[in-house]
Motif scaffolding. Structure first.
Motif, PDB file in Angstrom:
ATOM      1  N   CYS A 142       0.863  -1.275  -0.127  1.00 10.61           N
ATOM      2  CA  CYS A 142      -0.078   0.096  -0.266  1.00 10.61           C
ATOM      3  C   CYS A 142       0.871   0.965   0.152  1.00 10.61           C
ATOM      4  O   CYS A 142       1.329   2.039   1.353  1.00 10.61           O
ATOM      5  CB  CYS A 142      -0.375   0.204   1.016  1.00 10.61           C
ATOM      6  N   TYR A 143       1.589   1.494  -1.375  1.00 11.09           N
ATOM      7  CA  TYR A 143       2.609   3.060  -1.282  1.00 11.09           C
ATOM      8  C   TYR A 143       1.614   3.640  -1.812  1.00 11.09           C
ATOM      9  O   TYR A 143       0.436   4.040  -2.113  1.00 11.09           O
ATOM     10  CB  TYR A 143       3.024   2.225  -2.359  1.00 11.09           C
ATOM     11  N   PRO A 144       2.104   5.149  -1.008  1.00 10.29           N
ATOM     12  CA  PRO A 144       0.979   6.266  -1.408  1.00 10.29           C
ATOM     13  C   PRO A 144       0.989   7.090  -3.171  1.00 10.29           C
ATOM     14  O   PRO A 144       1.984   6.059  -3.555  1.00 10.29           O
ATOM     15  CB  PRO A 144       1.783   6.997  -0.838  1.00 10.29           C
ATOM     16  N   GLU A 145       0.317   7.623  -2.816  1.00 10.95           N
ATOM     17  CA  GLU A 145       0.761   9.000  -3.871  1.00 10.95           C
ATOM     18  C   GLU A 145       1.923   9.596  -4.499  1.00 10.95           C
ATOM     19  O   GLU A 145       2.214   9.538  -3.433  1.00 10.95           O
ATOM     20  CB  GLU A 145      -1.363   8.682  -4.897  1.00 10.95           C
ATOM     21  N   ARG A 202      -6.105   4.987  -0.911  1.00  8.98           N
ATOM     22  CA  ARG A 202      -7.214   4.649   0.037  1.00  8.98           C
ATOM     23  C   ARG A 202      -6.844   3.109  -0.204  1.00  8.98           C
ATOM     24  O   ARG A 202      -7.142   2.551  -1.825  1.00  8.98           O
ATOM     25  CB  ARG A 202      -8.259   5.036   0.241  1.00  8.98           C
ATOM     26  N   TYR A 203      -6.253   2.042   1.107  1.00 13.31           N
ATOM     27  CA  TYR A 203      -6.429   0.453   0.264  1.00 13.31           C
ATOM     28  C   TYR A 203      -7.446   0.069   1.314  1.00 13.31           C
ATOM     29  O   TYR A 203      -7.822  -0.033   1.817  1.00 13.31           O
ATOM     30  CB  TYR A 203      -5.186  -0.230   0.235  1.00 13.31           C
ATOM     31  N   TYR A 249      -3.818  -6.183  -1.756  1.00 12.12           N
ATOM     32  CA  TYR A 249      -3.877  -5.282  -1.450  1.00 12.12           C
ATOM     33  C   TYR A 249      -4.969  -4.643  -2.585  1.00 12.12           C
ATOM     34  O   TYR A 249      -4.431  -4.453  -4.071  1.00 12.12           O
ATOM     35  CB  TYR A 249      -3.745  -4.223  -1.202  1.00 12.12           C
ATOM     36  N   VAL A 250      -6.404  -3.869  -2.633  1.00 10.44           N
ATOM     37  CA  VAL A 250      -6.896  -3.186  -3.918  1.00 10.44           C
ATOM     38  C   VAL A 250      -6.994  -2.001  -3.740  1.00 10.44           C
ATOM     39  O   VAL A 250      -7.231  -1.198  -3.019  1.00 10.44           O
ATOM     40  CB  VAL A 250      -8.072  -4.047  -4.270  1.00 10.44           C
ATOM     41  N   ARG A 251      -7.266  -0.944  -4.357  1.00  8.71           N
ATOM     42  CA  ARG A 251      -7.275   0.469  -4.189  1.00  8.71           C
ATOM     43  C   ARG A 251      -8.499   0.679  -4.364  1.00  8.71           C
ATOM     44  O   ARG A 251      -9.262   0.186  -5.066  1.00  8.71           O
ATOM     45  CB  ARG A 251      -6.113   1.008  -5.457  1.00  8.71           C
ATOM     46  N   ALA A 252      -9.187   1.283  -3.317  1.00  4.43           N
ATOM     47  CA  ALA A 252     -11.139   1.237  -2.885  1.00  4.43           C
ATOM     48  C   ALA A 252     -11.343   2.106  -3.958  1.00  4.43           C
ATOM     49  O   ALA A 252     -12.181   1.764  -4.273  1.00  4.43           O
ATOM     50  CB  ALA A 252     -10.297   2.685  -1.752  1.00  4.43           C
TER      51      ALA A 252
END
Length: 643
Positions: free
Chosen positions: A560-563, A622-623, A634-637
């Motif tokens: 879950c890495y940031p933008e 958000r994930y 993980y999936v991106r919301a």
């Protein structure tokens, strides 16, 4: 006791893989068994009642000691890694000393309880190793002998608590703390009753019995354990529950080259404030305990927080909880996890994964979860084999320990968070969220290659159900396209978890066909046998969040890495790389964490004084964490719908 006991009257001949019950030879993987769905009272079974009567023990105590040692399993006459045999884990001291001599290691203190049992009963060592009934009788003899040596009363009506010191002394364990833990576990089994359910529904159990306090016996053992514990001025740094047998053996934080990044074998951090601690990762060492300690002491190698010894569950701690170990093969998981290495080999399982080690590990994990607010579930207490690859090319090289022979269901019982909690007894229906609960003892799934090509791995108990592409035993195995990126088919090889849904994991039911259930798994339907008469998965009670693709498909990620906008320095930006797996429209996957932290812990230099280093970069993207296949993902919301 003086002299030896005459050999008992000969019973009908049995192979070492079978045990006599109600006049029929039945599998003895768990020592005892019966008709499907039957209740077998272990504390009323002839093997235990006759041995207890012969030597004047409470039968409940004898059954409780066996449960604490092996959970009533004889492992088909195979020894544990510490050379313990049978349902009472009688230790062959001569074999243990020979094993250390072959390894050219100093011989540790060894208790020869197998030899003591042979002397006390007159039975041969081979019979004590391979005949469960003889094994139980041998243990009864030496416990009673020790009880008399302590000057304490014998007899079947005595309080089990009065046998506390005798049980500890004949445990086969050499450390005072391990003896104390074994005696505590045995009395707990007597006090609360013990139970074990086999895959066919047979329930092995003992009744609850009133047990007094061991009083001064336990105090004496506790004092001896405290005196034996290593004194170390850094001991206050130990992060473990009071009374657990833990020593401080620090992993080195050293610079070994001229560059600022030439250091090892972990990173300094500020956890749990930054980053947070969200996972416990269960590993096995794939080497002996002392070799693992050598490795974690090497600044050019990697590190983890704790190492556990197979023979007695002794623990060495290597890192402060605030710092990050290099153990999971995924930097995001490393920065948010605590790693526990257990002495053993994933392809061997039970000889190394001992009851003392399960017990101390579970006690440590329960403490860590309570202290750091880690959920006690299979989405946060995970195997190394559940850690996702960071990118698609890394997936085939990810580790697969502790593997198919680690007993997750028993482990969570010991943690105090049973995996069957909040599940329902009804049949599953399409759309249900189900939890995989096949049982472990007696769950024989196809596994090969433990000792070479074609090897069937010794018919071991396993922790998973096998997934197929159709509701038939002869249907092909579900394939993991991340593991087999060259188009190879899935196999039953011990390290190939393509088609394995493991105990405690939750999935959405796609379809039901008679005794077969299909779950959404890695983008396809995975079918497994789930008969109502002996279910291997149960519906989860209450509403559970699931995700579906918001478009034609949704991507999955290994971290879950940031933008990019979250990074102050563009040079620090980490790529957000999707994995090979996608979620097609119409499929559903269980959300196991609705808000995993979106961050990147930057730590690339040795010194804490380096500007813009040792910082946690937190993003706004958000994930969701989901149960995708054998590993978490993980999936991106923004790419899915939450239902």
């Amino acid at each position: 006791m003086t002299g030896t006991e005459p050999k008992p009257t000969r019973r009908p001949a049995l192979s070492r893989r079978h045990f006599l019950l109600a006049g029929a030879a039945v599998p003895a993987t768990a020592l005892l068994a019966g008709p499907a769905r039957a209740l077998v009272r272990v504390d009323q079974h002839a093997v235990f009642t006759e041995a207890a009567r012969a030597y004047g023990l409470p039968v409940a105590l004898l059954a409780g000691v066996s449960y604490a040692q092996t959970r009533w399993q004889d492992h088909d006459g195979r020894p544990s890694a510490s050379q313990g045999y049978g349902p009472m884990h009688l230790v062959d001291g001569d074999a243990a000393r020979r094993a250390h001599a072959r390894a050219d290691k100093p011989a540790p203190a060894v208790l020869d309880t197998l030899g003591d049992a042979a002397r006390a009963t007159g039975l041969g060592k081979e019979q004590l190793r391979t005949d469960p009934a003889a094994n139980v009788r041998g243990a009864a003899a030496i416990i009673a002998e020790q009880q008399r040596a302590f000057g304490r009363p014998t007899g079947g009506s005595t309080d089990p608590a009065s046998w506390y010191a005798a049980v500890a002394a004949t445990s086969g364990l050499t450390s005072a703390q391990a003896q104390l833990d074994l005696a505590d576990a045995a009395l707990a089994a007597v006090r609360s009753g013990a139970a074990l359910t086999l895959p066919d529904g047979t329930r092995l159990a003992t009744a609850r019995r009133a047990v007094g306090s061991p009083g001064e016996q336990r105090v004496a053992l506790r004092d001896r354990a405290d005196a034996a514990r290593k004194l170390d001025p850094r001991a206050p740094q130990i992060d473990a529950p009071r009374g657990l047998d833990v020593e401080w053996l620090p992993a080195p934080y050293e610079q070994f080259g001229p560059g600022p990044g030439d250091y090892g074998n972990h990173d300094l951090a500020f956890r749990p404030k930054s980053p947070t601690i969200d996972y416990v990762v269960i590993h096995d060492t794939e080497c002996p305990y002392d070799v693992a300690l050598d490795l974690v002491s090497d600044p050019t190698y990697v590190s983890w927080q704790y190492t556990l010894r197979s023979s007695d569950g002794h623990i060495a701690q290597h890192l402060l909880p605030k710092d990050v170990g290099w153990h999971a093969g995924n930097w995001y998981v490393n920065s948010h996890s605590i790693g526990l290495e257990h002495e053993g080999y994933a392809a061997e399982g039970a000889p190394w994964f001992s009851e003392p080690m399960y017990r101390t590990s579970a006690r440590l994990v329960r403490y860590l979860c309570d202290k750091y607010a880690i959920p006690k579930d299979r989405a946060h207490i995970i195997g190394h084999d559940q850690v996702p690859g960071t990118t698609t090319p890394t997936i085939p090289g990810m580790h697969w320990d502790p593997g198919p022979f680690w007993d997750w269901e028993h482990y969570f019982d010991l943690i105090g968070s049973p995996l069957d909690r909040a599940t329902l007894g009804r049949r599953v229906r399409a759309g249900d969220v189900v939890r995989i609960l096949p049982g472990f003892v007696g769950n024989k799934q196809p596994v090969t290659g433990c000792a070479g090509a074609g090897d069937t791995c010794g018919d071991k108990d396993t922790n998973f159900v096998t997934l197929r592409v159709a509701p038939r035993e002869d249907a092909a195995l579900v394939n993991d396209i991340g593991l087999h990126q060259q188009g190879q088919p899935a196999t039953t090889y011990v390290s190939d978890h393509s088609a394995r849904a493991t105990a405690g994991l939750d999935f959405v039911v796609a379809e039901v066909d008679g005794d077969w259930t299909a779950i959404w798994y890695l983008g396809v339907k995975g079918w497994f046998r789930n008969p109502a008469s002996a279910p291997t998965a149960r519906p989860v009670a209450g509403r559970r969040r699931v995700i579906t693709a918001s478009g034609e498909s949704a991507k999955t990620y290994g971290r879950c890495y940031p933008e990019p906008e979250a990074y102050a320095d563009p040079a620090d930006v980490q790529p957000v790389s999707p994995l090979i797996y996608t979620i097609p429209a119409g499929q559903a996957y269980v959300v196991t964490d609705e808000s995993p932290v979106t961050d990147y812990y930057k730590a690339k230099t040795f010194s804490l004084d380096t500007p813009n280093d040792h910082v946690d970069i937190v993003g706004k993207d958000r994930y969701y964490q989901i149960s995708l296949g054998h590993r978490l993902a993980y999936v991106r919301a923004a790419e899915v719908r939450l239902a």
